[in-house]
Design an enzyme around this catalytic site. Sequence first.
Site, PDB file in Angstrom:
ATOM      1  N   ARG A  74     -62.244   4.775  55.921  1.00  0.00           N
ATOM      2  CA  ARG A  74     -61.674   5.865  56.023  1.00  0.00           C
ATOM      3  C   ARG A  74     -62.123   7.130  55.304  1.00  0.00           C
ATOM      4  O   ARG A  74     -62.799   8.142  55.965  1.00  0.00           O
ATOM      5  CB  ARG A  74     -60.068   5.593  55.335  1.00  0.00           C
ATOM      6  CG  ARG A  74     -58.968   6.760  55.584  1.00  0.00           C
ATOM      7  CD  ARG A  74     -59.063   7.833  54.785  1.00  0.00           C
ATOM      8  NE  ARG A  74     -59.038   7.733  53.279  1.00  0.00           N
ATOM      9  CZ  ARG A  74     -59.285   8.585  52.244  1.00  0.00           C
ATOM     10  NH1 ARG A  74     -59.703   9.551  52.618  1.00  0.00           N
ATOM     11  NH2 ARG A  74     -59.477   8.179  50.995  1.00  0.00           N
ATOM     12  N   ASP A  75     -62.198   6.959  54.089  1.00  0.00           N
ATOM     13  CA  ASP A  75     -62.879   8.094  53.263  1.00  0.00           C
ATOM     14  C   ASP A  75     -64.281   8.477  53.723  1.00  0.00           C
ATOM     15  O   ASP A  75     -64.833   9.612  53.785  1.00  0.00           O
ATOM     16  CB  ASP A  75     -62.758   7.790  51.722  1.00  0.00           C
ATOM     17  CG  ASP A  75     -62.979   8.967  50.740  1.00  0.00           C
ATOM     18  OD1 ASP A  75     -63.292  10.079  51.299  1.00  0.00           O
ATOM     19  OD2 ASP A  75     -62.753   8.878  49.506  1.00  0.00           O
ATOM     20  N   HIS A 120     -60.353   6.163  41.681  1.00  0.00           N
ATOM     21  CA  HIS A 120     -61.209   6.499  42.927  1.00  0.00           C
ATOM     22  C   HIS A 120     -62.270   7.423  42.502  1.00  0.00           C
ATOM     23  O   HIS A 120     -61.983   8.638  42.243  1.00  0.00           O
ATOM     24  CB  HIS A 120     -60.305   7.007  44.044  1.00  0.00           C
ATOM     25  CG  HIS A 120     -60.704   7.297  45.103  1.00  0.00           C
ATOM     26  ND1 HIS A 120     -60.380   7.036  46.419  1.00  0.00           N
ATOM     27  CD2 HIS A 120     -61.467   8.538  45.343  1.00  0.00           C
ATOM     28  CE1 HIS A 120     -61.046   7.688  47.522  1.00  0.00           C
ATOM     29  NE2 HIS A 120     -61.708   8.588  46.656  1.00  0.00           N
ATOM     30  N   HIS A 158     -66.051   9.457  43.224  1.00  0.00           N
ATOM     31  CA  HIS A 158     -67.176  10.120  44.343  1.00  0.00           C
ATOM     32  C   HIS A 158     -68.431  10.085  43.230  1.00  0.00           C
ATOM     33  O   HIS A 158     -68.404  10.373  42.119  1.00  0.00           O
ATOM     34  CB  HIS A 158     -66.883  11.201  44.772  1.00  0.00           C
ATOM     35  CG  HIS A 158     -65.993  11.094  45.899  1.00  0.00           C
ATOM     36  ND1 HIS A 158     -66.138  11.024  47.361  1.00  0.00           N
ATOM     37  CD2 HIS A 158     -64.542  10.782  45.926  1.00  0.00           C
ATOM     38  CE1 HIS A 158     -65.227  10.700  47.989  1.00  0.00           C
ATOM     39  NE2 HIS A 158     -64.178  10.667  47.121  1.00  0.00           N
ATOM     40  N   CYS A 163     -64.561  14.470  51.385  1.00  0.00           N
ATOM     41  CA  CYS A 163     -63.273  15.093  51.758  1.00  0.00           C
ATOM     42  C   CYS A 163     -63.740  16.183  52.873  1.00  0.00           C
ATOM     43  O   CYS A 163     -64.195  17.138  52.025  1.00  0.00           O
ATOM     44  CB  CYS A 163     -62.446  15.197  50.764  1.00  0.00           C
ATOM     45  SG  CYS A 163     -60.888  16.037  51.654  1.00  0.00           S
ATOM     46  N   ASN A 185     -68.487   8.321  48.148  1.00  0.00           N
ATOM     47  CA  ASN A 185     -67.893   7.598  47.214  1.00  0.00           C
ATOM     48  C   ASN A 185     -68.735   6.758  46.132  1.00  0.00           C
ATOM     49  O   ASN A 185     -69.896   6.644  46.890  1.00  0.00           O
ATOM     50  CB  ASN A 185     -66.898   6.855  47.571  1.00  0.00           C
ATOM     51  CG  ASN A 185     -65.586   7.303  48.476  1.00  0.00           C
ATOM     52  OD1 ASN A 185     -65.688   7.883  49.367  1.00  0.00           O
ATOM     53  ND2 ASN A 185     -64.367   7.198  47.583  1.00  0.00           N
TER      54      ASN A 185
HETATM   55  N1  COA Z   1     -50.353  12.311  61.944  1.00  0.00           N
HETATM   56  C1  COA Z   1     -50.718  12.524  63.051  1.00  0.00           C
HETATM   57  N2  COA Z   1     -50.501  14.092  63.552  1.00  0.00           N
HETATM   58  C2  COA Z   1     -49.858  14.727  62.559  1.00  0.00           C
HETATM   59  C3  COA Z   1     -49.457  14.206  61.290  1.00  0.00           C
HETATM   60  C4  COA Z   1     -49.669  12.859  60.927  1.00  0.00           C
HETATM   61  N3  COA Z   1     -49.756  12.579  59.915  1.00  0.00           N
HETATM   62  N4  COA Z   1     -48.914  15.208  60.573  1.00  0.00           N
HETATM   63  C5  COA Z   1     -48.886  16.206  61.453  1.00  0.00           C
HETATM   64  N5  COA Z   1     -49.213  16.059  62.687  1.00  0.00           N
HETATM   65  C6  COA Z   1     -49.409  16.895  63.880  1.00  0.00           C
HETATM   66  C7  COA Z   1     -48.130  17.453  64.183  1.00  0.00           C
HETATM   67  O1  COA Z   1     -47.538  16.674  65.028  1.00  0.00           O
HETATM   68  C8  COA Z   1     -48.814  18.692  64.921  1.00  0.00           C
HETATM   69  O2  COA Z   1     -49.318  18.458  66.165  1.00  0.00           O
HETATM   70  P1  COA Z   1     -49.448  19.415  67.391  1.00  0.00           P
HETATM   71  O3  COA Z   1     -50.362  20.562  66.937  1.00  0.00           O
HETATM   72  O4  COA Z   1     -50.000  18.739  68.403  1.00  0.00           O
HETATM   73  O5  COA Z   1     -47.904  19.871  67.684  1.00  0.00           O
HETATM   74  C9  COA Z   1     -50.016  19.257  63.993  1.00  0.00           C
HETATM   75  O6  COA Z   1     -50.497  17.916  63.384  1.00  0.00           O
HETATM   76  C10 COA Z   1     -49.724  20.242  62.979  1.00  0.00           C
HETATM   77  O7  COA Z   1     -48.259  19.722  62.423  1.00  0.00           O
HETATM   78  P2  COA Z   1     -47.570  20.557  61.173  1.00  0.00           P
HETATM   79  O8  COA Z   1     -46.531  19.890  60.688  1.00  0.00           O
HETATM   80  O9  COA Z   1     -47.681  22.066  61.391  1.00  0.00           O
HETATM   81  O10 COA Z   1     -48.978  20.203  60.170  1.00  0.00           O
HETATM   82  P3  COA Z   1     -49.337  21.152  59.069  1.00  0.00           P
HETATM   83  O11 COA Z   1     -50.617  22.293  59.659  1.00  0.00           O
HETATM   84  O12 COA Z   1     -48.116  21.537  58.079  1.00  0.00           O
HETATM   85  O13 COA Z   1     -50.094  20.351  58.072  1.00  0.00           O
HETATM   86  C11 COA Z   1     -51.739  18.353  58.363  1.00  0.00           C
HETATM   87  C12 COA Z   1     -51.448  19.828  58.692  1.00  0.00           C
HETATM   88  C13 COA Z   1     -51.262  17.826  57.190  1.00  0.00           C
HETATM   89  C14 COA Z   1     -51.063  17.753  59.287  1.00  0.00           C
HETATM   90  C15 COA Z   1     -53.109  17.949  58.767  1.00  0.00           C
HETATM   91  O14 COA Z   1     -53.830  19.089  58.131  1.00  0.00           O
HETATM   92  C16 COA Z   1     -53.647  16.831  58.511  1.00  0.00           C
HETATM   93  O15 COA Z   1     -53.342  15.744  59.026  1.00  0.00           O
HETATM   94  N6  COA Z   1     -54.810  16.584  57.377  1.00  0.00           N
HETATM   95  C17 COA Z   1     -55.190  15.460  57.032  1.00  0.00           C
HETATM   96  C18 COA Z   1     -55.617  15.412  55.725  1.00  0.00           C
HETATM   97  C19 COA Z   1     -56.707  14.297  55.347  1.00  0.00           C
HETATM   98  O16 COA Z   1     -56.953  13.553  56.247  1.00  0.00           O
HETATM   99  N7  COA Z   1     -57.343  14.481  54.176  1.00  0.00           N
HETATM  100  C20 COA Z   1     -58.356  13.674  53.812  1.00  0.00           C
HETATM  101  C21 COA Z   1     -57.705  12.607  53.085  1.00  0.00           C
HETATM  102  S1  COA Z   1     -56.914  12.759  51.665  1.00  0.00           S
HETATM  103 ZN    ZN Z   2     -62.356  10.152  48.215  1.00  0.00          ZN
END
Ligand code: COA
Ligand code: ZN
Length: 304
Positions: free
Chosen positions: A13-14, A206, A208, A239, A248
């Site tokens: 994942r990370d 955790h 890095h 990240c 990490n």
């Molecule tokens: N899994 C899959 N899709 C997701 C989701 C999830 N957990 N959460 C939101 N979405 C989708 C929504 O359905 C929407 O899809 P669409 O554009 O097709 O309609 C889109 O993402 C945006 O949704 P919204 O609620 O407006 O999201 P947001 O802009 O408020 O938030 C995140 C954005 C958080 C969803 C997005 O930035 C994200 O998934 N980030 C990942 C962070 C990450 O993995 N960080 C590293 C590990 S810590």
């Molecule tokens: Zn990390």
Amino acid sequence: MSESVVITDVGPRDGLQNQPKILTTQERLALIRAIAEAGVPQIEVGSFVSPKAVPAMAGTDQIFANLELEAFATSSIALIPNMKGYELAAAAGARTVTMVLYASDGMAQKNAAMSMAEAELVTVEILKLAKQDGIEVIATIAVAFACPFDGATDPAVTEAVVDRFINAGADQVVLADTIGAADPQQVRALTASLVKQHGAVKLGCHFHDTRAMGLANVFAAVESGIRRFDSSIAGLGGCPFAPGASGNVATDDIAMMLQQMGFETGIDLPKLLQASDLAQRLTGTAPGGRAKAWLQGHLTKLAS
Ligand code: COA
Ligand code: ZN
């Protein structure tokens, strides 16, 4: 009997979320299986996040559908950033989820488009559902020591989040040094204080290795009594939403150090090196940690 330390490999994942090369489902499964074969007790196998935000984690439901870890003493974990992530993880059959909390608003906004407080409210809701669904919840506090947007984290802020989520019934609470900025002195002070208040059973760390202090920080936390650590096969990691975050601490390094210190990890080092080689082959970028070169020579000598 020697004391145990539980390692969670977060490489699939990370590690993979930050690689220029996106692996196929089959490649991701092969890496997870190799880590399981090495006896690593917990693996973060993917995340349920927006595929637009993190393309490398698209299709984590397919990872869960094809995991086949029954033959191994390994459990799988899914990372989630919000309620939608929880729903998708539960539907995919995840039995343990890692929900991300924050010790700064800057990181909460960048990572999950929420404030710290909003992420905490969602986590409380997730904890309620997870109790009903029989799903374990790990609360990981991002930027527990420093934030790339808001600067140094006040330890009192991190302590307060830990306190709230131990009391709210999280199965574990993990302090994440998302950008690898912590030093061993800070780690010792914060972990010692938290262990004194809460005991060590539910606490993890955790780290890095961005500034080469990863293992030193692990040692400082071990000295405080922490016995749970995240690490990443071959030191993959970083990240995409935290500028400056690099790999990490490598599972290769942490397993070697802890075993040499006499801790039980359940990890078979020669098999771990095979998993590490695979991570390097598949991604083309993993540095492989520092221990690997030495271990390769040493284990070959032992075998001959
Ligand atoms: N899994 C899959 N899709 C997701 C989701 C999830 N957990 N959460 C939101 N979405 C989708 C929504 O359905 C929407 O899809 P669409 O554009 O097709 O309609 C889109 O993402 C945006 O949704 P919204 O609620 O407006 O999201 P947001 O802009 O408020 O938030 C995140 C954005 C958080 C969803 C997005 O930035 C994200 O998934 N980030 C990942 C962070 C990450 O993995 N960080 C590293 C590990 S810590
Ligand atoms: Zn990390």
